[in-house]
Write an enzyme that holds these catalytic residues in place. Structure first.
Site, mmCIF file in Angstrom:
data_model
loop_
_atom_site.group_PDB
_atom_site.id
_atom_site.type_symbol
_atom_site.label_atom_id
_atom_site.label_comp_id
_atom_site.label_asym_id
_atom_site.label_seq_id
_atom_site.Cartn_x
_atom_site.Cartn_y
_atom_site.Cartn_z
ATOM 1 C CB CYS A 68 -5.989 -3.750 5.531
ATOM 2 S SG CYS A 68 -4.978 -2.998 6.527
ATOM 3 C CB CYS A 71 -5.140 -0.262 4.612
ATOM 4 S SG CYS A 71 -4.048 -1.512 5.076
#
Ligand code: ZN
Length: 144
Positions: A68, A71
């Site tokens: 991600c 993230c």
């Protein structure tokens, strides 16, 4: 004199009783001797998560995954928040890929997701990354 605080050790999960005036003195765990409040985010997993929900300080959980991009971009902000809030709030990271059982139990539908726990219960949740001022503002509105 203030009442001592109960704070779980991020390493072994042991519950430490610490006088509030000592929280900035790098207290060490009575069981494993690691730092109880390192001022950096620590990893939580399926095993041992319940122990980290105990104690008197709120826990802010960052649910993330290695694939991600947002993230990863948010990680430095989360580290800065951990340093800023040390002794007031504990910051932990959950790798949702490696811990799918816990991520499922928490009902994670998108990442990054931030979940704030107080007294062992979820009190607030936010999907998506935030800049540091917005994160600190969100937490202060939750009484952190
Ligand atoms: Zn310990």
């Amino acid at each position: 004199m203030t009442d001592p605080l109960l704070i779980p050790c991020p390493h072994c999960g042991g519950l430490n009783r610490l006088p509030s005036e000592r929280l900035s003195d790098h207290p060490r765990c009575g069981r494993c001797k690691n730092e109880v409040l390192p001022g950096t985010p620590f990893a939580v997993a399926d095993a041992g998560f319940a122990a980290q929900l105990k104690g008197d300080l709120p826990l802010l959980l960052d649910v993330w995954a290695d694939w991600c991009g947002p993230c990863k971009a948010f990680a430095p902000t989360f580290e800065q928040a951990a340093a800023r809030l040390n002794g007031r709030c504990r910051l932990a990271k959950l790798d949702s890929e490696a811990n799918q059982h816990l991520a499922g139990r928490l009902g994670i539908r998108s990442i990054p997701t931030l979940i704030l726990f107080k007294d062992g219960r979820e009190v607030a949740r936010q999907s998506g990354a935030m800049p540091l001022p917005q994160l600190l503002d969100w937490l202060s509105r939750q009484g952190v």
